[in-house]
Design a protein around this motif. Structure first.
Motif, mmCIF file in Angstrom:
data_model
loop_
_atom_site.group_PDB
_atom_site.id
_atom_site.type_symbol
_atom_site.label_atom_id
_atom_site.label_comp_id
_atom_site.label_asym_id
_atom_site.label_seq_id
_atom_site.Cartn_x
_atom_site.Cartn_y
_atom_site.Cartn_z
ATOM 1 N N GLY A 295 14.342 -30.679 7.571
ATOM 2 C CA GLY A 295 15.139 -30.650 8.784
ATOM 3 C C GLY A 295 16.518 -31.251 8.649
ATOM 4 O O GLY A 295 17.329 -31.171 9.585
ATOM 5 N N GLU A 296 16.838 -31.867 7.505
ATOM 6 C CA GLU A 296 18.153 -32.465 7.297
ATOM 7 C C GLU A 296 19.229 -31.387 7.295
ATOM 8 O O GLU A 296 19.082 -30.332 6.667
ATOM 9 C CB GLU A 296 18.178 -33.220 5.962
ATOM 10 N N GLU A 297 20.316 -31.644 8.010
ATOM 11 C CA GLU A 297 21.428 -30.701 8.046
ATOM 12 C C GLU A 297 22.312 -30.848 6.814
ATOM 13 O O GLU A 297 22.574 -31.964 6.354
ATOM 14 C CB GLU A 297 22.265 -30.921 9.304
ATOM 15 N N VAL A 298 22.760 -29.731 6.289
ATOM 16 C CA VAL A 298 23.718 -29.725 5.193
ATOM 17 C C VAL A 298 25.027 -29.191 5.747
ATOM 18 O O VAL A 298 25.108 -28.043 6.192
ATOM 19 C CB VAL A 298 23.231 -28.839 4.033
ATOM 20 N N ARG A 299 26.042 -30.036 5.737
ATOM 21 C CA ARG A 299 27.329 -29.675 6.324
ATOM 22 C C ARG A 299 28.428 -29.675 5.269
ATOM 23 O O ARG A 299 28.320 -30.336 4.239
ATOM 24 C CB ARG A 299 27.674 -30.636 7.472
ATOM 25 N N ALA A 300 29.472 -28.921 5.532
ATOM 26 C CA ALA A 300 30.583 -28.801 4.584
ATOM 27 C C ALA A 300 31.235 -30.162 4.377
ATOM 28 O O ALA A 300 31.592 -30.834 5.343
ATOM 29 C CB ALA A 300 31.605 -27.795 5.098
ATOM 30 N N PRO A 301 31.409 -30.574 3.115
ATOM 31 C CA PRO A 301 32.009 -31.881 2.847
ATOM 32 C C PRO A 301 33.518 -31.922 3.042
ATOM 33 O O PRO A 301 34.106 -33.002 3.099
ATOM 34 C CB PRO A 301 31.643 -32.129 1.381
ATOM 35 N N ARG A 302 34.150 -30.731 3.174
ATOM 36 C CA ARG A 302 35.606 -30.679 3.292
ATOM 37 C C ARG A 302 35.999 -29.291 3.780
ATOM 38 O O ARG A 302 35.190 -28.360 3.786
ATOM 39 C CB ARG A 302 36.269 -30.953 1.943
ATOM 40 N N ASP A 303 37.244 -29.146 4.196
ATOM 41 C CA ASP A 303 37.793 -27.810 4.445
ATOM 42 C C ASP A 303 37.914 -27.077 3.110
ATOM 43 O O ASP A 303 38.251 -27.680 2.084
ATOM 44 C CB ASP A 303 39.178 -27.910 5.077
ATOM 45 N N GLY A 304 37.654 -25.791 3.119
ATOM 46 C CA GLY A 304 37.784 -25.038 1.878
ATOM 47 C C GLY A 304 37.053 -23.719 1.947
ATOM 48 O O GLY A 304 37.119 -23.015 2.976
ATOM 49 N N PHE A 305 36.353 -23.417 0.887
ATOM 50 C CA PHE A 305 35.667 -22.138 0.758
ATOM 51 C C PHE A 305 34.297 -22.356 0.140
ATOM 52 O O PHE A 305 34.143 -23.209 -0.742
ATOM 53 C CB PHE A 305 36.468 -21.177 -0.134
ATOM 54 N N ILE A 306 33.322 -21.596 0.587
ATOM 55 C CA ILE A 306 32.020 -21.606 -0.061
ATOM 56 C C ILE A 306 32.048 -20.563 -1.179
ATOM 57 O O ILE A 306 32.614 -19.484 -1.025
ATOM 58 C CB ILE A 306 30.886 -21.318 0.949
ATOM 59 N N VAL A 307 31.491 -20.930 -2.327
ATOM 60 C CA VAL A 307 31.513 -20.053 -3.498
ATOM 61 C C VAL A 307 30.116 -20.016 -4.119
ATOM 62 O O VAL A 307 29.431 -21.035 -4.194
ATOM 63 C CB VAL A 307 32.540 -20.538 -4.550
ATOM 64 N N PHE A 308 29.709 -18.859 -4.559
ATOM 65 C CA PHE A 308 28.415 -18.639 -5.216
ATOM 66 C C PHE A 308 27.233 -19.142 -4.387
ATOM 67 O O PHE A 308 26.346 -19.826 -4.916
ATOM 68 C CB PHE A 308 28.377 -19.298 -6.600
ATOM 69 N N PRO A 309 27.162 -18.826 -3.096
ATOM 70 C CA PRO A 309 25.953 -19.195 -2.349
ATOM 71 C C PRO A 309 24.772 -18.396 -2.893
ATOM 72 O O PRO A 309 24.847 -17.179 -3.037
ATOM 73 C CB PRO A 309 26.297 -18.789 -0.917
ATOM 74 N N ASN A 310 23.693 -19.091 -3.208
ATOM 75 C CA ASN A 310 22.577 -18.444 -3.897
ATOM 76 C C ASN A 310 21.291 -18.631 -3.107
ATOM 77 O O ASN A 310 20.689 -19.704 -3.119
ATOM 78 C CB ASN A 310 22.424 -19.018 -5.301
ATOM 79 N N THR A 311 20.886 -17.592 -2.415
ATOM 80 C CA THR A 311 19.664 -17.668 -1.606
ATOM 81 C C THR A 311 18.413 -17.729 -2.465
ATOM 82 O O THR A 311 17.358 -18.134 -1.989
ATOM 83 C CB THR A 311 19.559 -16.452 -0.668
ATOM 84 N N THR A 312 18.505 -17.330 -3.719
ATOM 85 C CA THR A 312 17.329 -17.283 -4.585
ATOM 86 C C THR A 312 17.276 -18.431 -5.592
ATOM 87 O O THR A 312 16.429 -18.423 -6.490
ATOM 88 C CB THR A 312 17.280 -15.954 -5.357
ATOM 89 N N SER A 313 18.172 -19.406 -5.473
ATOM 90 C CA SER A 313 18.155 -20.524 -6.417
ATOM 91 C C SER A 313 16.858 -21.319 -6.271
ATOM 92 O O SER A 313 16.247 -21.367 -5.208
ATOM 93 C CB SER A 313 19.359 -21.437 -6.203
ATOM 94 N N GLN A 314 16.455 -21.934 -7.356
ATOM 95 C CA GLN A 314 15.239 -22.735 -7.374
ATOM 96 C C GLN A 314 15.552 -24.177 -7.030
ATOM 97 O O GLN A 314 16.692 -24.627 -7.128
ATOM 98 C CB GLN A 314 14.579 -22.644 -8.745
ATOM 99 N N ALA A 315 14.538 -24.910 -6.621
ATOM 100 C CA ALA A 315 14.708 -26.335 -6.326
ATOM 101 C C ALA A 315 15.229 -27.060 -7.560
ATOM 102 O O ALA A 315 14.762 -26.839 -8.673
ATOM 103 C CB ALA A 315 13.380 -26.941 -5.884
ATOM 104 N N GLY A 316 16.256 -27.898 -7.349
ATOM 105 C CA GLY A 316 16.860 -28.624 -8.454
ATOM 106 C C GLY A 316 17.979 -27.879 -9.139
ATOM 107 O O GLY A 316 18.521 -28.355 -10.133
#
Length: 330
Positions: A295-316
């Protein structure tokens, strides 16, 4: 115009095709299908090989080596990886444990025989092709380098107008954060990538051998224009290096330059993005990116751009990168 994709029979083997001129000159290697489902580069390479073989192209100086399918196991499976991601931990080993280790034992010495690498990829989601290049000239321990000007000169002539750098340094910082998280939570780290060398891929291997390298991301995997983008980049590279005749490509003047500055890991298989992100979507500091399994929210650490978002990445492993926009000219 572009050849059909070839079938690769079992048992698997490696194939490269080289052309060498009478006169000395730069030694270029062009890779396709480092990831098995990224085949636009494969089709462009096959077309260029056919043109050399028919005599439509003539090598004036130096050498060019084409590798249409770098990872035949992943290619045959029509998926990104074979046993693992070839573009991580790419280094020879005397004790190969998976298929990609065997690829590395063949590919790394082949790269070392050349001076310039063009590695052609495609991406899952995004809006336009782009190129990645490496660090500034430096003598540091992570990735010492002395060909930054030549590498950037090549990148600017590939026919794209977006450029990204900062990969290995950001990955190494991400490893440090990963190790700190493991220690803080009493985890074993088993199965997690805790060695900065795991960030070594084709371009890093080439630079470690004394050469320079550019990665071209020629569009989304199924973009019908992808092979044409890849073909233009190959042709421009050959002309730029003086290997073939042609109109000398001019550097692009209007472009976007981004630097990767942070990587966020997926910690649990059920961590989820809050929306369908694409590479180079703009993000604002504090904007909600996703939710952890707990349930922890993950928020953008800065203004910028998201790159290589990977929906299939494994834990770690890497979940997404954050990039900032540079304003100084390349």
């Amino acid at each position: 115009m572009f050849p059909e994709l070839p079938a690769i029979p079992h048992p698997l083997q490696f194939k490269s095709v080289s052309f060498t001129a009478l006169k000395p000159g730069p030694k270029l290697i062009v890779l396709g299908a480092v990831h098995g489902n990224e085949v636009s580069g494969t089709r462009a390479i096959l077309r260029m090989i056919r043109e050399f073989e028919r005599g439509d192209r003539l090598l004036l100086a130096g050498q060019v080596t084409f590798v249409p399918v770098t990872n035949p196991l992943a290619y045959n499976r029509q998926q990104r990886n074979g046993d693992r991601n070839l573009n991580r931990n790419l280094t020879p080993t005397t004790t190969p444990a998976d298929f990609e280790d065997h690829v590395a034992n063949w590919l790394c010495p082949l790269l070392a025989q050349h001076e310039v690498l063009l590695d052609i990829h495609s991406f899952q989601k995004g809006d336009q092709p782009f190129a990645l290049f490496g660090p500034a000239d430096n003598g540091g321990p992570l990735q010492p380098f002395r060909h930054a000007r030549a590498e950037r000169d090549l990148a600017l002539r590939l026919g794209v107008s977006r450029f990204v750098d900062g990969w290995l340094e950001t990955y190494a910082n991400g490893v440090a954060n990963r190790v700190a998280y493991i220690k803080a939570h009493g985890l074993s780290g088993q199965g997690l990538n805790t060695d900065p060398r795991y960030g070594m891929g084709t371009t890093e291997c080439m630079r470690a051998s004394g050469g320079y390298a550019v990665t071209l991301e020629c569009g989304q995997h199924d973009d019908p224009q992808g092979p044409a983008v890849a073909y233009t980049a190959i042709e421009n590279t050959l002309v730029h290096l003086g290997l073939i005749a042609g109109q000398v490509p001019q550097p692009v003047r209007d472009y976007q330059h981004l630097t990767l500055v942070e990587v966020i890991d997926k910690r649990h298989a059920d961590d989820q993005f809050c929306r369908s992100w694409s590479s180079f979507d703009r993000i604002s500091k504090g904007e909600l990116i996703g939710l952890r399994q707990n349930g922890e929210e993950v928020r953008a650490p800065r203004d910028g751009f998201i790159v290589f978002p990977n929906t299939t990445s494994q834990a770690g492993q890497e979940w997404f990168y954050v990039a900032k926009e540079e304003t100084e000219p390349l």
